[in-house]
Design a protein around this motif. Structure first.
Motif, short mmCIF file in Angstrom:
data_model
loop_
_atom_site.label_atom_id
_atom_site.label_comp_id
_atom_site.label_asym_id
_atom_site.label_seq_id
_atom_site.Cartn_x
_atom_site.Cartn_y
_atom_site.Cartn_z
N VAL A 1 -25.62 24.37 -25.81
CA VAL A 1 -26.90 23.42 -25.87
C VAL A 1 -26.95 23.07 -27.48
O VAL A 1 -27.04 22.07 -27.83
N VAL A 2 -27.00 23.98 -28.23
CA VAL A 2 -26.99 24.38 -29.67
C VAL A 2 -25.89 23.35 -30.36
O VAL A 2 -26.07 22.70 -31.24
N GLN A 3 -24.75 23.60 -29.81
CA GLN A 3 -23.73 22.89 -30.24
C GLN A 3 -23.70 21.23 -30.10
O GLN A 3 -23.23 20.54 -30.70
N ALA A 4 -24.14 21.12 -28.74
CA ALA A 4 -24.42 19.72 -28.29
C ALA A 4 -25.30 19.08 -29.10
O ALA A 4 -25.43 17.96 -29.52
N VAL A 5 -26.43 19.77 -29.54
CA VAL A 5 -27.64 19.37 -30.23
C VAL A 5 -27.09 18.90 -31.72
O VAL A 5 -27.38 17.81 -32.22
N ARG B 1 -23.50 15.93 -22.04
CA ARG B 1 -22.52 16.74 -22.96
C ARG B 1 -22.44 18.11 -22.51
O ARG B 1 -21.10 18.58 -22.63
N THR B 2 -23.31 18.62 -21.65
CA THR B 2 -23.25 20.24 -21.71
C THR B 2 -23.43 20.55 -20.23
O THR B 2 -22.57 21.37 -19.62
N GLY B 3 -23.68 19.58 -19.35
CA GLY B 3 -23.68 19.80 -17.84
C GLY B 3 -25.01 20.78 -17.40
O GLY B 3 -25.15 20.98 -16.45
N VAL B 4 -25.70 20.94 -18.38
CA VAL B 4 -26.84 21.66 -18.20
C VAL B 4 -28.10 20.64 -17.67
O VAL B 4 -28.26 19.55 -18.51
N PRO B 5 -28.59 20.59 -16.73
CA PRO B 5 -29.58 19.54 -16.17
C PRO B 5 -30.72 19.20 -17.16
O PRO B 5 -31.51 20.18 -17.71
N SER B 6 -31.09 18.14 -17.31
CA SER B 6 -32.07 17.74 -18.16
C SER B 6 -33.33 18.34 -17.70
O SER B 6 -34.52 18.66 -18.62
N THR B 7 -33.58 18.42 -16.47
CA THR B 7 -34.91 19.33 -15.95
C THR B 7 -34.87 20.71 -16.38
O THR B 7 -36.09 21.13 -16.70
N THR B 8 -33.85 21.30 -16.59
CA THR B 8 -33.81 22.59 -17.07
C THR B 8 -33.92 22.51 -18.42
O THR B 8 -34.76 23.43 -19.10
N LEU B 9 -33.42 21.62 -19.24
CA LEU B 9 -33.85 21.49 -20.81
C LEU B 9 -35.44 21.26 -20.89
O LEU B 9 -35.77 21.64 -22.04
N SER C 1 -37.95 22.11 -18.95
CA SER C 1 -39.03 23.09 -18.21
C SER C 1 -38.61 24.61 -18.63
O SER C 1 -39.31 25.24 -18.61
N SER C 2 -37.08 25.01 -18.78
CA SER C 2 -36.91 26.20 -18.92
C SER C 2 -35.74 26.53 -19.67
O SER C 2 -34.84 27.30 -19.27
N ALA C 3 -35.69 25.88 -20.81
CA ALA C 3 -34.79 26.16 -21.85
C ALA C 3 -34.37 27.50 -22.02
O ALA C 3 -33.19 28.13 -22.33
N SER C 4 -35.67 28.34 -22.07
CA SER C 4 -35.52 29.50 -22.75
C SER C 4 -34.94 30.53 -21.75
O SER C 4 -34.65 31.58 -22.15
N THR C 5 -34.86 30.06 -20.68
CA THR C 5 -34.23 31.07 -19.50
C THR C 5 -32.62 31.04 -19.42
O THR C 5 -31.99 31.69 -18.39
N LEU C 6 -32.07 30.21 -19.98
CA LEU C 6 -30.64 29.91 -20.14
C LEU C 6 -30.01 31.03 -20.51
O LEU C 6 -30.37 31.68 -21.45
N THR C 7 -28.77 31.29 -20.21
CA THR C 7 -27.98 32.42 -20.86
C THR C 7 -27.57 32.24 -22.12
O THR C 7 -27.38 31.08 -22.70
N PRO C 8 -27.34 33.43 -23.10
CA PRO C 8 -26.87 33.17 -24.49
C PRO C 8 -25.78 32.25 -24.39
O PRO C 8 -25.52 31.49 -25.58
#
Length: 414
Positions: free
Chosen positions: A250-254, A227-235, A237-244
């Motif tokens: 991601v919150v909207q997709a959730v 839904r977001t184009g954010v790689p699942s590997t990023t989600l 291991s490093s979701a906290s490093t995403l930009t605001p």
């Protein structure tokens, strides 16, 4: 699976003991002694009183270990008698399968003619079990065809446009759609894309996704990545490093994913567990409002069978029976043999399906994923068998980073 089926039958009968008079069932089909005894007690008791049934069961067998309170809990459970005939048929099937396994062992140890006759008879009984419940009448089908002459035909569950065209309108009830590929080509990723596309195109759709290889968390990440184009590997291991901004996406997709009717099962490993969930949810769904995904056939276990080719045969047969019985499509994933890598063209063929020819035989549609040798980042869906449509080669742009499949605008006619 035996215990679950037997428990459900007894619970349904304890609610409405008179139903036993309309069942074509035999107590010998029960493998669990307590349930066999209770079944015989319901048969012989001249009352619907739970106390009398319990007393009869205690009289019939001194080995009866269930208490009266156990029967009360069974009767008051959430099980209903809506699928009682189907449960009895499952019970009969499990009994035949058990006898068949014993007959196979007997013939293996003593390959004599009488043992072969017994084995063949049981195999035929298993094959004919569902046919016996079909009265052969075609009145409803003739009425449906006549009605369709003057009314728009109800199409199936929508997905990708070219794939729907290839399937003559979408994923239809009774379809077993088998998707095969070698490891690493993207069959799980494609199935996630396919499920996501179905959910987007069919707002009332319920999707059951059985994952036997990945965890529920990993699958959720893949749906969010889709839904977001954010790689699942990023989600992962490093979701906290995403930009605001990306975090908000991601919150909207959730939130959106949570609003969809999607269920993911990662602890449902046996054939009996899978078919039990399908039976429960498919029977409650409206037409064209249910689909099940199974990832993948090679990891499903059938505890009563040791030989793998027999297990695979039973798996595909049961999935096909479920699809037909509840008029729903089921998408099953499967691995392909290594032999494909030794051929010059490396294009998958039906003979490349691993472990059993039953996969090809029982499937309405068999399709393979293969990377396009001539075009970078393009993966083709090769529809090699299609009972109700056309064979086709459908190209997809595949983004390996986001695991996103996008259907390219090319005619699907083969």
């Amino acid at each position: 699976m035996n215990g679950e089926v037997e428990r459900s039958i007894i619970a349904a009968l304890l609610k409405h003991p008179k139903n036993i008079d309309s069942l074509d069932a035999n107590s010998d089909w029960f493998m669990i002694g307590n349930y066999q005894t209770i079944f015989e007690a319901i048969q012989q008791a001249d009352s619907e009183s739970l106390m009398i049934i319990y007393g009869k069961a205690r009289y019939l067998s001194t080995q009866m270990t269930m208490s009266f309170q156990d029967l009360v809990k069974l009767r008051d459970s959430s099980v209903t008698d809506a699928n009682l005939p189907e449960l009895v048929r499952d019970l009969h099937r499990l009994k035949i399968q058990s006898d068949l396994q014993q007959a196979i062992r007997q013939y293996h140890d003593a390959p004599f003619a009488d043992n072969l006759v017994n084995l063949t008879t049981l195999a035929n009984n298993l094959a004919n079990l569902d046919v016996a419940n079909d009265n052969g009448k075609i009145d409803d089908q003739l009425k449906e065809l006549t009605y369709n002459l003057d009314h728009p035909t109800e199409t199936g569950i929508k997905s990708y446009p070219q794939l729907d065209k290839c399937l003559a309108g979408g994923f239809y009830g009774g379809m077993l759609f088998t998707l095969g590929a070698r490891p690493g080509v993207g069959k799980t990723a494609y199935s996630v894309n396919l499920a996501a596309k179905m959910l987007a195109e069919n707002p009332d759709l319920h999707v059951d996704y059985f994952t036997l290889e990945m965890t529920k968390r990993e699958m959720v990440n893949r749906f969010i990545a889709n839904r977001t184009g954010v790689p699942s590997t990023t989600l992962r291991s490093s979701a906290s490093t995403l930009t605001p901004t990306l975090k908000q996406v991601v919150v909207q997709a959730v939130r959106q994913l949570g609003e969809l009717d999607l269920a993911i099962y990662d602890q449902t490993k046996t054939l009996g567990q899978i078919t039990s969930v399908i039976r429960r949810n498919a029977s409650a769904a409206k037409k064209n409002c249910y689909v099940a995904f199974v990832d993948y056939i090679g990891l499903i276990t059938v505890p009563a069978m040791k030989e793998r080719y027999l297990q695979v045969g039973e798996i595909t047969r049961e999935l096909k029976v479920m699809a037909n019985e509840f008029d729903v499509p089921i998408v099953a994933l499967t691995q392909l043999n290594r032999g494909i890598e030794n051929r010059q063209d490396r294009e998958p063929q039906l003979s490349d399906i691993r472990e059993s020819g039953s996969v090809e035989q029982d499937s309405n549609v068999v399709a393979f994923l293969a990377r396009d040798k001539a075009v970078k980042d393009v993966t083709n869906l090769l529809v090699k068998k299609n009972r109700e449509g056309w064979q086709a080669t459908i190209p997809y742009q595949f983004n390996g980073r986001t695991m996103k499949f996008q259907e390219l605008d090319v005619s699907a006619d083969g």
